[in-house]
Scaffold this motif. Structure first.
Motif, PDB file in Angstrom:
ATOM      1  N   UNK A 100      -5.347  38.847 -16.385  1.00  0.00           N
ATOM      2  CA  UNK A 100      -5.679  40.104 -15.480  1.00  0.00           C
ATOM      3  C   UNK A 100      -4.609  41.057 -16.086  1.00  0.00           C
ATOM      4  N   UNK A 101      -5.026  42.368 -16.803  1.00  0.00           N
ATOM      5  CA  UNK A 101      -4.026  43.305 -17.247  1.00  0.00           C
ATOM      6  C   UNK A 101      -4.463  44.652 -16.851  1.00  0.00           C
ATOM      7  N   UNK A 102      -3.677  45.606 -16.899  1.00  0.00           N
ATOM      8  CA  UNK A 102      -3.959  46.944 -16.761  1.00  0.00           C
ATOM      9  C   UNK A 102      -4.888  47.555 -17.947  1.00  0.00           C
TER      10      UNK A 102
ATOM     11  N   UNK B 104      -7.779  44.197 -19.432  1.00  0.00           N
ATOM     12  CA  UNK B 104      -7.840  45.621 -20.269  1.00  0.00           C
ATOM     13  C   UNK B 104      -7.547  45.515 -21.363  1.00  0.00           C
TER      14      UNK B 104
ATOM     15  N   UNK C 143      -5.802  54.919 -14.792  1.00  0.00           N
ATOM     16  CA  UNK C 143      -5.097  54.033 -15.310  1.00  0.00           C
ATOM     17  C   UNK C 143      -3.856  54.144 -14.613  1.00  0.00           C
ATOM     18  N   UNK C 144      -3.114  52.719 -14.488  1.00  0.00           N
ATOM     19  CA  UNK C 144      -2.163  52.629 -13.260  1.00  0.00           C
ATOM     20  C   UNK C 144      -0.758  53.127 -13.724  1.00  0.00           C
TER      21      UNK C 144
ATOM     22  N   UNK D 154     -13.134  47.076 -10.837  1.00  0.00           N
ATOM     23  CA  UNK D 154     -13.245  47.169 -12.218  1.00  0.00           C
ATOM     24  C   UNK D 154     -13.735  45.963 -12.989  1.00  0.00           C
TER      25      UNK D 154
ATOM     26  N   UNK E 116      -5.020  36.103 -24.148  1.00  0.00           N
ATOM     27  CA  UNK E 116      -4.741  37.281 -23.524  1.00  0.00           C
ATOM     28  C   UNK E 116      -4.269  37.018 -22.167  1.00  0.00           C
TER      29      UNK E 116
END
Lengths: 391, 161
Positions: free
Chosen positions: B159-161, A36, A122-123, A357, B156
Motif C-alpha cells: 500500500x503506498x500513496x 500508488x 494526493x496526501x 481508492x 512494490x
C-alpha cells in the motif's frame, strides 16, 4: 528534550495510509489495489542506459539544474501539451516530482500564506504546505461533479483570498481529469484573484478519452504557474526519483536557489535513464497507457455490474467508487474477509469519506480475481452496509 | 486505436480472454465483440495456440531452424515452392526472408535424426532447392513475446500513496 521538532513539523500528522500498509503486510495472500505506482518496470532501454552510465563511471554530480541534454529533451517533450519553456533557464530537474512540489511550496509560500488545495487529493500537499509555514485551505470537490474543481467551489471555500493553489489533475486518488473549459474557468478565477498555481501534472501522460490540458497554457497563467511533472508514473521509474519543474525564469531561478543548497542535483544515474526514456521509450509509454486504459474500462464495468457507484475516472490509474458506508470499516472488512487491499478515501482528505481508492496498476489476472472477491464481499455484507462490528 | 485493432492487440497478448472480459476491457457490448471476432476470424486471425515450454514436457522433441536457398525458373516462383514445403506437417513455420538465403523454416521432430532425415529426404530433393543449412534449437528463452525465464517479481510496497 533537546531534539524537539519545530512547530511546523508538529503540525504534520502521520500518514493515514500507514495503517493500511501495516494491515496488508500482515498477510501474504493479499491482492493489493492499494498501490500508488505502476506495476510495470522502467522501460528496458532506460534501464540499460542507467547501467551503461554506471559502467562508464558517470557517478559525479551534474549541474544543479540537471544535465543540459535532459533539459533540452524535457523542453521538447512538454511541447506536446502546448508548454513552451527554455531548457537553459525555465526547467529544473528534481529528485522526483515530490522534491519539485516541496521546492515550490518552500519558495513561494510566505509564513501565514493561505494555500488552497482541492480535496480529496494526493496526501503530500497539506503536510508540505504546513512545513513551508503556510495555512492549507481545503476546497472540496464532489463525486456528483466528477471531482472537478470549479470557480464556484473555490469561491465558496474562500480561495479568492488564497495566495497559492495546488492543482493536481489527472488526480490521485480520484482519477478525475479536467476538460479544457473547466481548466480555463479555474485559470480565470486565479487571474482575477491573483492566485499563483502549483500544478502537479505527474499523471498527464495517463489521460484517457481526451487530451490533458495544462493550466499554464491558459491566458495570463504562464507567469503565475509552476508546472510539475516527472518520470515516475508515465515511464514507471518511481524508484529512480526523477522529476522536473517548469516555470518563468525568475521563479525557476528562485527554486534552484533552494535546490542547489539542499539537493545539489538530481540523481545522475536516473538522469541518464531519463534521457534514454525521452529519446526512445515513447512507444513503451503508449503501450502502458493502452494497458491501463483497458484495465480502467474493465474495473469500471465490473463496478457497474456489482452495483457499486463509481464516476467515470478518465486519468491516472485509479478508480474512486462509493462504498455506501464507512470507507475505513469497509476497507478493513474487505481486507479481512477477502484479502483485497484498497485505500479508504478519507485518507486523501475531506470529501474522500465513503469512497475507496482502487488502483488498477496491477496485472489483469489479479484484477479479475480481486473484482470477483469484491463482488462476493458485497453480496455477503449486511444490506445496511454497516461494518461497525468488525472494527 | 480502433476497437478492432485494440481487440487484435488484446488477443495477441492473451487469446484466452473470455468474451465478457474482452467486452469489459474494450468498453463495448458482447454482441460487438462477437461481430468483430467473426470478421477477424474470416481473414486476419488464423488460429489460436498455446505458447509451450516443451522442455517441461516429458517427451523427446527437437526443433530446428533451416535456411533454404532456392533457384527460380520461368514456371516456378516462391509461391509454388512454399506451397510444396508448407504441406509437410513437420514444418511449423515458413517465411520468405531477405538476406543470404530465401526461406527460413522451422521444423520439429522426435529426434535430431528425425529432423535431419526430413530435411535430407523431403526438402533437399525438391528440384528448386539448392542448399539447406540446419540450426538445431538448443534452448528457448522467449517465444511469441513471452519470456520463459522468471518474471520480474512484484517488489512494490503493498500500500503506498
Amino acid at each position: 528534550m533537546s531534539l524537539q521538532p519545530n512547530d511546523r513539523v508538529e503540525r504534520v500528522p502521520e500518514s493515514g495510509i500507514r495503517k493500511f500498509f501495516e494491515l496488508a503486510e500482515e498477510r501474504d495472500d493479499v491482492i493489493s489495489l492499494g498501490v500508488g505506482e505502476p506495476d510495470f518496470s522502467a522501460p528496458w532501454a532506460a534501464r540499460t542506459a542507467a547501467i551503461h552510465s554506471l559502467e562508464k563511471g558517470r557517478t559525479s554530480y551534474t549541474s544543479n539544474r540537471g544535465m543540459a541534454e535532459l533539459r533540452r529533451l524535457i523542453g521538447d517533450h512538454v511541447s506536446q501539451w502546448g508548454l513552451e519553456y527554455d531548457p537553459e533557464s525555465d526547467i529544473l530537474v528534481t529528485t522526483g516530482a515530490s522534491e519539485a512540489v516541496d521546492l515550490a511550496l518552500r519558495t513561494f509560500v510566505e509564513a501565514g500564506d493561505r494555500v488552497a488545495v482541492h480535496e480529496p487529493t494526493y496526501i503530500s500537499y497539506v503536510p508540505g504546505i504546513k512545513i513551508a509555514g503556510g495555512d492549507p485551505l481545503s476546497v472540496p470537490t464532489h463525486a456528483d461533479n466528477d471531482f472537478v474543481l470549479t470557480p464556484e467551489s473555490l469561491a465558496a471555500a474562500g480561495a479568492a483570498d488564497a495566495d497559492v493553489l495546488v492543482l493536481c489533475y489527472p488526480n490521485n486518488p480520484t482519477g478525475a481529469v479536467m476538460s479544457r473549459d473547466e481548466v480555463a474557468a479555474v485559470a480565470e478565477f486565479c487571474v482575477d484573484n491573483d492566485v499563483s498555481v502549483i500544478a502537479d501534472e505527474i499523471y498527464a501522460a495517463l489521460t484517457y478519452d481526451g487530451e490533458h490540458t495544462s493550466i499554464a497554457t491558459m491566458p495570463g497563467m504562464r507567469e503565475r504557474t509552476i508546472v510539475i511533472n516527472g518520470f515516475s508514473k508515465a515511464y514507471a521509474m518511481t524508484g529512480l526519483r526523477l522529476g522536473y519543474a517548469l516555470g518563468p525564469t525568475d521563479a525557476i531561478d528562485a527554486m534552484n536557489r533552494v535546490h542547489q543548497y539542499t539537493m545539489l542535483s538530481a540523481p545522475t544515474t536516473a538522469q541518464y535513464a531519463a534521457i534514454e526514456a525521452l529519446r526512445s521509450c515513447e512507444e513503451t509509454v503508449t503501450e502502458m497507457a493502452t494497458e491501463y486504459n483497458r484495465r480502467r474500462r474493465f474495473v469500471l464495468s465490473r463496478f457497474e455490474e456489482m452495483g457499486l457507484d463509481c464516476f467515470t475516472a478518465r486519468g491516472a490509474f485509479y478508480a474512486f467508487p462509493e462504498c455506501g458506508g464507512d470507507d475505513e470499516a469497509f476497507a478493513e472488512a474487505l481486507l479481512e474477509a477477502e484479502g483485497v487491499a484498497v485505500v479508504p478515501g478519507r485518507v486523501f482528505g475531506p470529501g474522500g469519506e465513503g469512497h475507496l481508492r482502487v488502483s488498477y496498476a496491477t496485472s489483469m489476472r489479479e484484477l479479475k480475481i480481486a473484482m470477483n472477491r469484491i463482488e462476493r464481499f458485497l453480496e455477503t455484507r449486511e444490506p445496511s452496509g454497516n461494518f461497525a462490528e468488525t472494527r | 486505436m480502433s476497437t478492432k485493432r485494440e481487440l487484435l492487440s488484446l488477443l495477441s497478448t492473451d487469446a484466452r480472454e473470455s468474451r465478457e472480459d474482452i467486452a469489459r476491457q474494450l468498453g463495448v457490448d458482447i454482441d460487438t465483440v462477437d461481430e468483430l471476432l467473426k470478421e477477424l476470424e474470416a481473414d486476419t486471425v488464423k488460429g489460436y495456440q498455446a505458447v509451450i515450454d516443451w522442455d517441461n514436457v516429458d517427451e523427446q522433441r527437437v526443433a530446428a531452424f533451416v535456411e533454404l536457398n532456392v533457384e527460380l525458373d520461368r514456371e516456378t516462383g516462391y509461391e509454388e515452392i512454399a506451397d510444396r514445403i508448407a504441406r509437410f506437417p513437420a514444418v511449423q513455420s515458413l517465411r520468405l526472408v531477405s538476406g543470404d538465403y530465401d526461406f527460413a523454416i522451422e521444423v520439429t521432430g522426435d529426434s535430431m535424426q528425425d529432423v535431419s532425415r526430413f530435411i535430407s529426404e523431403q526438402v533437399a530433393p525438391i528440384p528448386e532447392v539448392t542448399q539447406t543449412v540446419t540450426h538445431f534449437i538448443m534452448e528457448t528463452y522467449k517465444q511469441g513475446g513471452i519470456d520463459f525465464g522468471d518474471r520480474d517479481s512484484d517488489d512494490r510496497l503493498s500500500v503506498s500513496p
